[in-house]
Design a protein around this motif. Structure first.
Motif, PDB file in Angstrom:
ATOM      1  N   SER A 111     -13.297 -11.222 -11.395  1.00 48.86           N
ATOM      2  CA  SER A 111     -14.091 -10.001 -11.337  1.00 48.86           C
ATOM      3  C   SER A 111     -13.306  -8.784 -10.844  1.00 48.86           C
ATOM      4  N   PHE A 112     -12.048  -8.973 -10.516  1.00 46.93           N
ATOM      5  CA  PHE A 112     -11.208  -7.847 -10.130  1.00 46.93           C
ATOM      6  C   PHE A 112     -10.475  -7.316 -11.354  1.00 46.93           C
ATOM      7  N   PRO A 113     -10.134  -6.016 -11.365  1.00 49.83           N
ATOM      8  CA  PRO A 113      -9.390  -5.467 -12.514  1.00 49.83           C
ATOM      9  C   PRO A 113      -8.066  -6.190 -12.715  1.00 49.83           C
ATOM     10  N   SER A 114      -7.812  -6.589 -13.952  1.00 49.41           N
ATOM     11  CA  SER A 114      -6.545  -7.260 -14.252  1.00 49.41           C
ATOM     12  C   SER A 114      -5.840  -6.633 -15.453  1.00 49.41           C
ATOM     13  N   GLY A 115      -6.502  -5.711 -16.138  1.00 45.77           N
ATOM     14  CA  GLY A 115      -5.868  -5.044 -17.267  1.00 45.77           C
ATOM     15  C   GLY A 115      -5.458  -5.986 -18.382  1.00 45.77           C
ATOM     16  N   GLY A 116      -6.213  -7.063 -18.551  1.00 43.61           N
ATOM     17  CA  GLY A 116      -5.907  -8.008 -19.619  1.00 43.61           C
ATOM     18  C   GLY A 116      -5.026  -9.165 -19.200  1.00 43.61           C
ATOM     19  N   LEU A 117      -4.557  -9.172 -17.944  1.00 38.38           N
ATOM     20  CA  LEU A 117      -3.738 -10.293 -17.478  1.00 38.38           C
ATOM     21  C   LEU A 117      -4.550 -11.575 -17.384  1.00 38.38           C
ATOM     22  N   ARG A 118      -5.848 -11.433 -17.079  1.00 39.65           N
ATOM     23  CA  ARG A 118      -6.710 -12.591 -16.921  1.00 39.65           C
ATOM     24  C   ARG A 118      -7.988 -12.393 -17.725  1.00 39.65           C
ATOM     25  N   ALA A 119      -8.405 -13.426 -18.430  1.00 40.34           N
ATOM     26  CA  ALA A 119      -9.692 -13.392 -19.120  1.00 40.34           C
ATOM     27  C   ALA A 119     -10.801 -13.685 -18.115  1.00 40.34           C
ATOM     28  N   THR A 120     -12.031 -13.350 -18.475  1.00 43.87           N
ATOM     29  CA  THR A 120     -13.159 -13.526 -17.559  1.00 43.87           C
ATOM     30  C   THR A 120     -13.313 -14.976 -17.105  1.00 43.87           C
ATOM     31  N   PHE A 121     -13.047 -15.901 -18.013  1.00 48.84           N
ATOM     32  CA  PHE A 121     -13.236 -17.312 -17.659  1.00 48.84           C
ATOM     33  C   PHE A 121     -12.061 -17.865 -16.853  1.00 48.84           C
ATOM     34  N   GLU A 122     -10.961 -17.109 -16.759  1.00 49.10           N
ATOM     35  CA  GLU A 122      -9.802 -17.563 -15.997  1.00 49.10           C
ATOM     36  C   GLU A 122      -9.937 -17.026 -14.571  1.00 49.10           C
ATOM     37  N   ALA A 123     -10.606 -17.811 -13.746  1.00 43.48           N
ATOM     38  CA  ALA A 123     -11.093 -17.282 -12.468  1.00 43.48           C
ATOM     39  C   ALA A 123     -10.143 -17.488 -11.302  1.00 43.48           C
ATOM     40  N   ARG A 124      -9.178 -18.377 -11.416  1.00 35.34           N
ATOM     41  CA  ARG A 124      -8.396 -18.739 -10.237  1.00 35.34           C
ATOM     42  C   ARG A 124      -7.360 -17.668  -9.892  1.00 35.34           C
ATOM     43  N   GLY A 125      -7.319 -17.314  -8.597  1.00 35.89           N
ATOM     44  CA  GLY A 125      -6.298 -16.426  -8.068  1.00 35.89           C
ATOM     45  C   GLY A 125      -5.942 -16.888  -6.671  1.00 35.89           C
ATOM     46  N   TYR A 126      -4.788 -16.466  -6.187  1.00 36.60           N
ATOM     47  CA  TYR A 126      -4.340 -16.917  -4.876  1.00 36.60           C
ATOM     48  C   TYR A 126      -4.008 -15.727  -3.982  1.00 36.60           C
ATOM     49  N   THR A 127      -4.327 -15.848  -2.691  1.00 33.91           N
ATOM     50  CA  THR A 127      -3.861 -14.892  -1.692  1.00 33.91           C
ATOM     51  C   THR A 127      -2.781 -15.586  -0.857  1.00 33.91           C
ATOM     52  N   ALA A 128      -1.708 -14.843  -0.578  1.00 35.87           N
ATOM     53  CA  ALA A 128      -0.580 -15.394   0.170  1.00 35.87           C
ATOM     54  C   ALA A 128      -0.338 -14.555   1.418  1.00 35.87           C
ATOM     55  N   TRP A 129      -0.211 -15.188   2.550  1.00 34.82           N
ATOM     56  CA  TRP A 129      -0.062 -14.526   3.852  1.00 34.82           C
ATOM     57  C   TRP A 129       1.155 -13.611   3.879  1.00 34.82           C
ATOM     58  N   ASP A 130       0.945 -12.354   4.232  1.00 38.38           N
ATOM     59  CA  ASP A 130       2.027 -11.399   4.452  1.00 38.38           C
ATOM     60  C   ASP A 130       2.311 -11.370   5.942  1.00 38.38           C
ATOM     61  N   CYS A 131       3.271 -12.183   6.376  1.00 42.57           N
ATOM     62  CA  CYS A 131       3.528 -12.318   7.813  1.00 42.57           C
ATOM     63  C   CYS A 131       4.187 -11.068   8.398  1.00 42.57           C
ATOM     64  N   THR A 132       4.650 -10.156   7.547  1.00 39.17           N
ATOM     65  CA  THR A 132       5.276  -8.930   8.058  1.00 39.17           C
ATOM     66  C   THR A 132       4.245  -7.896   8.497  1.00 39.17           C
ATOM     67  N   SER A 133       2.975  -8.125   8.169  1.00 43.61           N
ATOM     68  CA  SER A 133       1.907  -7.232   8.610  1.00 43.61           C
ATOM     69  C   SER A 133       0.981  -8.035   9.519  1.00 43.61           C
ATOM     70  N   PRO A 134       0.828  -7.649  10.775  1.00 46.44           N
ATOM     71  CA  PRO A 134       0.113  -8.511  11.738  1.00 46.44           C
ATOM     72  C   PRO A 134      -1.374  -8.668  11.425  1.00 46.44           C
ATOM     73  N   ALA A 135      -1.889  -9.850  11.733  1.00 44.33           N
ATOM     74  CA  ALA A 135      -3.322 -10.117  11.608  1.00 44.33           C
ATOM     75  C   ALA A 135      -4.079  -9.298  12.651  1.00 44.33           C
ATOM     76  N   PHE A 136      -5.348  -9.067  12.390  1.00 46.97           N
ATOM     77  CA  PHE A 136      -6.141  -8.235  13.291  1.00 46.97           C
ATOM     78  C   PHE A 136      -7.596  -8.683  13.262  1.00 46.97           C
ATOM     79  N   LEU A 137      -8.379  -8.186  14.198  1.00 49.11           N
ATOM     80  CA  LEU A 137      -9.794  -8.514  14.297  1.00 49.11           C
ATOM     81  C   LEU A 137     -10.646  -7.327  13.896  1.00 49.11           C
TER      82      LEU A 137
END
Length: 703
Positions: A111-137
């Motif tokens: 459901s996020f903009p992909s500009g044709g990289l992903r079809a609607t039925f291709e739902a899987r995406g991954y988030t990867a931790w950016d350890c160079t930017s600190p976590a916060f609350l």
């Protein structure tokens, strides 16, 4: 607030270096610091230890959930919350957070903009931790949530966000800058970071009045509105005394920023009524991007608590200054050296001159792409409007550097640098001041300001990730080619001198220290061959230019497919924004303005009849003229309204993103402007009690 209190609350909601040092085992802390500071690959074995420490820290602060906080191509942030609870065998729960959960998440990518990289039925995406930017609350009505900054990629590996390309570009410019520095003998330098400070302009209006304006709610800007008798012409708002209500907002905003470790430094009234600015201290580009996203979110949230609404649109009010986001950019070594600091004698600073020449060449050769990086639909209303930088990219260097470059180009050698001297105030009780060697130029879109470049075209509502990704990549390309040439040189000193002279000679056309607002500059820029790209739609093709693709693929920042997807996303974003504006105009004119005007002219007509009945010889010419003007303007408005309906529907029938965006730009937008002109004229004729929405005077001056 006392100094001790500020020091106590600063970064209290951030899992920063101090928190890591306190909660992590020493070997884990050391490895994580190497990853953050030395671009060392993340060791998966330490993830579990970091996750445990991060969870314990968050639980101490009352957190119940965590989220992978990422920045999709929508331009805003996204988050999916998961609780720490896990079931136990006896029907209870425990609080768990694994290394796997820290490092990797799996939000729905369809459901996020992909500009044709992903079809609607291709739902899987991954988030990867950016350890160079600190976590916060983050604390809100949902409770306390641990936010973990992440990158967001498709199942097939393409970047679906703004952070991934930024991180890639930071590595690219670091690698190439280090190559250059090694040639100058700086073997101690391991990395070069992109340092960014993003100044944020914004408007504050009364929330109750805001909620009576459908255009502000749906589009972020006023689609209609006549100028009040007073605007910004007296320059009395700029740096003026801050109103109590606004000051209260700023105080709370600062505190919220400081808790998140955001170095909010400067606050003041801007040029336009109800306009203000916040400026932070510099951070590395990815942290600065994260912080700016949080600043915009906090501005919106805190404003509501004070009965205000924060407007981040580039041009919320026609006729007064719009808002930008000045992106201050520089390169800094891990040894603390700013590579864009000219020193006291820049003519002798060969290393600085080489990096300066690289930036000048990069901007000159990639001006359309840089223009695109600062583009969104709102910025089309701002750029070149005698309030912001023109749509023509040029570089301001100031008298000192312009003189040094002239010496190099004309004679092959720079022998001196202009100095600032002393500024005499003429008052005995006031001190004489050390004067900088050069003035500033607020009309320049890309200005050198002492030890950095200020990219002033960036739109106020957009993420700074895009502009900095482009800047890093195009500079990396020039540095790469320079390094290739210099590494093969027999005599480095001669080669670097010749390269600086050659580069500056070939790209001197981009340097302009004059008035960027003048018509003469437009003519001069055309003579120089500089592009004048007036709209976002005209700038988008630069993303898929063969040269752009070659540069971005060479440095592994974006692939051809990723660039093409972003072009498609931009076309879609433009079309959707104008479509919403057009439909909002149709709704407001049909349901608010036309009924209001009919009611008013009916009253005028009734008045004429009643006066005539009371006194047949009475002069009703004033009323009749008003009736005629309003009736004619109402007819014009109705005609433009029907044209807008027809052409908005035609635009919606187009399936090609580029064609649709171009149709909106070339056909729909001019009709919208004509419809606005008729309604704005009517606003100046119709009685205030009949006018259906708050006016500019209500919005800009009643806070």
């Amino acid at each position: 607030m006392k100094q001790s209190v500020i020091e106590e609350i600063f970064a209290m909601d951030v899992f920063n270096d101090a928190a890591m040092k306190e909660h992590l085992p020493k070997p884990v802390y050391k490895k994580l610091k190497e990853t953050i500071e030395k671009d060392v690959e993340l060791d998966p074995e330490i993830a579990s230890a970091v996750a445990h420490a991060m969870k314990e820290w968050a639980l101490e602060r009352g957190a119940t959930h965590y989220t992978h906080w990422f920045q999709p191509m929508t331009g805003i942030t996204a988050e999916k919350h998961d609780s720490f609870i896990a079931p136990t065998g006896d029907g209870g729960v425990i609080m768990e957070f694994s290394g796997k959960e820290l490092v990797k998440g799996e939000p729905d990518a369809s459901s996020f903009p992909s500009g044709g990289l992903r079809a609607t039925f291709e739902a899987r995406g991954y988030t990867a931790w950016d350890c160079t930017s600190p976590a916060f609350l983050k604390e809100d009505a949902a409770g306390v949530t641990l936010c973990i900054p992440t990158a967001f990629c498709a199942y097939t590996g393409e970047a679906l966000d703004k952070k991934t390309p930024l991180l890639r570009s930071m590595e690219a410019v670091s690698d190439q800058a280090v190559r250059i520095l090694k040639l100058f003998g700086h073997d101690e330098v391991d990395t070069v970071s992109c340092s960014v400070g993003a100044e944020q302009e914004y408007f504050l209006v009364d929330r109750e009045k805001y909620l009576k304006r459908e255009d502000l709610i749906f589009t972020g800007r006023t689609l209609f509105g006549a100028m009040p008798p007073k605007g910004q012409e007296l320059d009395d708002h700029y740096f003026g005394s801050i109103k109590e209500r606004v000051a209260s907002f700023m105080k709370e905003l600062n505190e919220e920023c400081w808790k998140l470790g955001i170095l909010a430094k400067t606050q003041h009234n801007e040029v336009a009524p109800a306009q203000h600015e916040l400026a932070p201290i510099f951070s590395t580009a990815n942290i600065a991007t994260d912080h700016n996203q949080l600043i915009m979110e906090l501005m919106k949230k805190v404003a509501k608590r004070h009965g205000l609404e924060c407007l981040l649109h580039e041009k919320p009010f026609d006729g007064v200054n719009g808002s930008g986001k000045h992106d201050n950019w520089s390169l800094v070594t891990d040894t603390g050296k700013n590579l864009l600091d000219p020193g006291k004698t820049p003519h002798e600073n060969v290393q600085f001159l080489l990096f300066l020449a690289a930036v000048i060449q990069a901007v000159d050769e990639n001006a359309p792409l840089l223009r695109m990086s600062a583009s969104n639909p709102g910025n089309d209303h701002r750029l070149g409007a005698n309030e912001a930088p023109p749509a023509i990219i040029s570089i301001y260097l100031g008298e000192q550097l312009e003189d040094v470059i002239s010496q190099l180009v004309e004679t092959g050698e720079a022998k001196s640098s202009k100095q600032g001297g002393r500024l005499k105030t003429g008052v005995h009780t006031l001190p004489d001041l050390n004067k900088d060697a050069t003035d500033r130029n607020r009309t320049s879109p890309f200005a050198f300001t002492g030890n950095k470049f200020e990219f002033r075209m960036v739109a106020s509502s957009m993420s700074v990730a895009g502009p900095n990704t482009v800047l890093n990549t195009i500079v990396a390309e020039v540095l790469s080619n320079m390094a290739d040439e210099l590494e093969k040189a027999d005599d480095f000193d001669i080669a670097v001198h010749d390269l600086i002279k050659k580069t500056l000679s070939e790209h001197q056309r981009i340097i302009f220290n004059g008035n960027g607002y003048s018509d003469a500059w437009i003519e001069e820029a055309e003579r120089r061959g500089l592009p004048n790209i007036r709209t976002m739609v005209d700038a988008i093709p630069s993303l898929t230019d063969e040269k752009t693709i070659a540069i971005f693929e060479k440095h592994h920042v974006l692939s051809k497919a990723e660039l093409q997807s972003r072009a498609e996303i931009h076309y879609e974003a433009y079309a959707k924004a104008i479509n919403i504006e057009a439909k909002t105009m149709i709704d407001m004119v049909s349901k608010q303005y036309i009924p209001a005007v009919i009611s008013f002219i009916t009253k005028v007509a009734t008045s004429i009849n009643q006066v005539k009945m009371a006194c047949a010889e009475a002069d009703t010419s004033v009323q009749e003229e008003l009736l005629k003007k309003c009736s004619n303007l109402l007819t014009d408005a109705k005609k433009e309204l029907e044209e807008l309906k027809i052409n908005t529907n035609k635009a919606g029938e187009k399936t090609n993103g580029k064609e649709q965006a171009e149709f909106f730009k070339d056909v729909v937008v001019p009709i919208m402007e004509q419809l606005r002109a008729a309604i704005d004229y009517l606003e100046m004729l119709v009685g205030k009690e009949e006018w259906p929405v708050p006016t500019y005077a209500d919005l800009l001056f009643e806070v």
